[in-house]
Write an enzyme that holds these catalytic residues in place. Structure first.
Site, mmCIF file in Angstrom:
data_model
loop_
_atom_site.group_PDB
_atom_site.id
_atom_site.type_symbol
_atom_site.label_atom_id
_atom_site.label_comp_id
_atom_site.label_asym_id
_atom_site.label_seq_id
_atom_site.Cartn_x
_atom_site.Cartn_y
_atom_site.Cartn_z
ATOM 1 N N GLY A 124 -22.016 14.018 3.644
ATOM 2 C CA GLY A 124 -22.645 15.087 4.408
ATOM 3 C C GLY A 124 -22.662 16.413 3.671
ATOM 4 N NE ARG A 125 -22.271 20.703 7.815
ATOM 5 C CZ ARG A 125 -21.766 21.483 8.778
ATOM 6 N NH1 ARG A 125 -22.284 22.678 8.978
ATOM 7 N NH2 ARG A 125 -20.751 21.085 9.510
ATOM 8 C CG ASN A 145 -11.154 20.677 8.278
ATOM 9 O OD1 ASN A 145 -10.464 20.997 7.314
ATOM 10 N ND2 ASN A 145 -12.339 21.212 8.511
ATOM 11 C CB SER A 149 -11.373 25.848 2.010
ATOM 12 O OG SER A 149 -12.141 26.969 2.414
ATOM 13 C CE LYS A 185 -10.093 23.874 4.869
ATOM 14 N NZ LYS A 185 -10.787 23.629 6.132
ATOM 15 C CG HIS A 219 -7.797 28.122 4.742
ATOM 16 N ND1 HIS A 219 -9.002 27.777 5.333
ATOM 17 C CD2 HIS A 219 -8.122 28.751 3.582
ATOM 18 C CE1 HIS A 219 -9.995 28.191 4.569
ATOM 19 N NE2 HIS A 219 -9.501 28.781 3.517
ATOM 20 C CG ASN A 220 -9.984 25.949 8.617
ATOM 21 O OD1 ASN A 220 -9.861 26.207 7.420
ATOM 22 N ND2 ASN A 220 -10.803 25.001 9.045
ATOM 23 C CD GLU A 255 -12.955 29.882 8.086
ATOM 24 O OE1 GLU A 255 -13.693 29.317 8.914
ATOM 25 O OE2 GLU A 255 -12.603 29.348 7.010
ATOM 26 C CE1 TYR A 256 -11.447 28.564 13.482
ATOM 27 C CE2 TYR A 256 -10.906 28.933 15.781
ATOM 28 C CZ TYR A 256 -11.379 28.108 14.788
ATOM 29 O OH TYR A 256 -11.798 26.840 15.101
#
Length: 301
Positions: A9-10, A95, A121, A173, A176-177, A180-181
């Site tokens: 995918g992406r 994730n 990431s 991770k 980390h996210n 990021e929020y």
């Protein structure tokens, strides 16, 4: 190195391309050969089943998963593990919740199969810029996979590392996210304040560009903010609805379990939840209560 990949995918597709650039051989499961054609032209070897994928790889095999967290990982590992042999490695680059990772690692260890968690990431920019990779698992196994991590990272000695035992990569991770929020929420609120100061008629794109150099708030997220405002200064056509993929929730839950105060990350998560409530019954209740005790006017729909 020779590895198989599941999930093009992406992120999976660009990761495969980055590996190919560095001379690795990538065999990948292709659900749709038509959609896979571009990757095939770049050198990815397509297969149509897990059995074919495993048979294309020489032991000890390396199979890298880039699929959604949760049941999809359990299902894939469940179908894949009987096809593998002792010494083979499964890498989960998605994730996943670190507790699920620990469970999977223990289950596979009984069969002699290694499980490595690779918190990854970089998003859609990873192909060109490289990926930030936080790796959990057995140190010897991670060292065996070093050439892969060095190729995916921004540089062989930067942007990646073995952070601890099984689950540590996904745990890192997750946090980390969560961070990021909070960072994204702060940028969003700051630019909203400037937009509402009508008397100054601020050019928000200009401000973002100024902050990108020399400012203590400069970051890649600010670079992306500037890019978004350049393309669409008023963010027209974008609904004020913010999704989440779970890591922020897990971070907040972990903070509570560890008795660590994390108000910024928690409030950033709650703001995302509130953005999805178009009816906002709680806000209607607040308005009704103000009317009940103080006779304050209620705005009608």
């Amino acid at each position: 190195m020779d590895l198989g990949m599941i999930g093009m995918g992406r992120m999976g597709g660009p990761m495969a391309q980055r590996l190919l650039r560095d001379g690795h051989r990538v065999t990948a499961l292709a659900r749709s050969r038509d959609a896979f054609k571009q990757l095939e032209e770049k050198g990815v070897v397509p297969v149509e089943s897990l059995e074919e994928l495993v048979n294309k790889l020489k032991p000890p095999r390396i199979v890298w998963l880039m699929i959604p967290a949760g049941a999809a990982v359990d299902d894939t590992v469940g179908m894949l593990s009987p096809l593998l042999t002792a010494g083979d490695v499964i890498v989960d680059g998605g994730n996943s919740n670190y507790k699920d990772t620990q469970r999977r690692s223990q289950s596979l260890a009984a069969k002699g199969i290694h499980f490595v968690d690779s918190g990854t990431s970089g998003g859609v920019w990873g192909l060109e810029n490289g990926y930030s990779i936080m790796v959990g698992g057995d140190e010897g196994v991670v060292e065996r996979l070093r050439p892969i991590f060095e190729s995916l990272a921004p540089a062989p000695d930067k942007g990646w590392g073995h952070v601890g035992p099984s689950g540590a990569g996904h745990f890192t991770k997750m946090v980390h996210n969560g961070i990021e929020y909070g960072m994204m929420q702060a940028y969003g609120e700051g630019f909203a304040i400037m937009r509402h100061k009508k008397e100054f008629n601020l050019d928000l794109h200009q401000v973002a560009e100024i902050w990108r150099d020399g400012s203590v708030v400069q970051s890649w997220l600010l670079d992306l903010t500037a890019a978004a405002l350049s393309e669409n200064p008023d963010l027209e056509g974008i609904a004020p609805y913010v999704a989440d993929s779970g890591e922020g929730r897990w971070t907040v839950a972990e903070a509570i379990d560890l008795n660590v105060a994390a108000p910024v990350i928690t409030l950033a998560l709650l703001q995302r939840l509130q953005s999805r409530d178009s009816e906002s019954f709680s806000n209607k209740m607040l308005s009704a209560l103000r009317n009940q005790f103080g006779g304050h006017e209620m705005k009608k729909q």
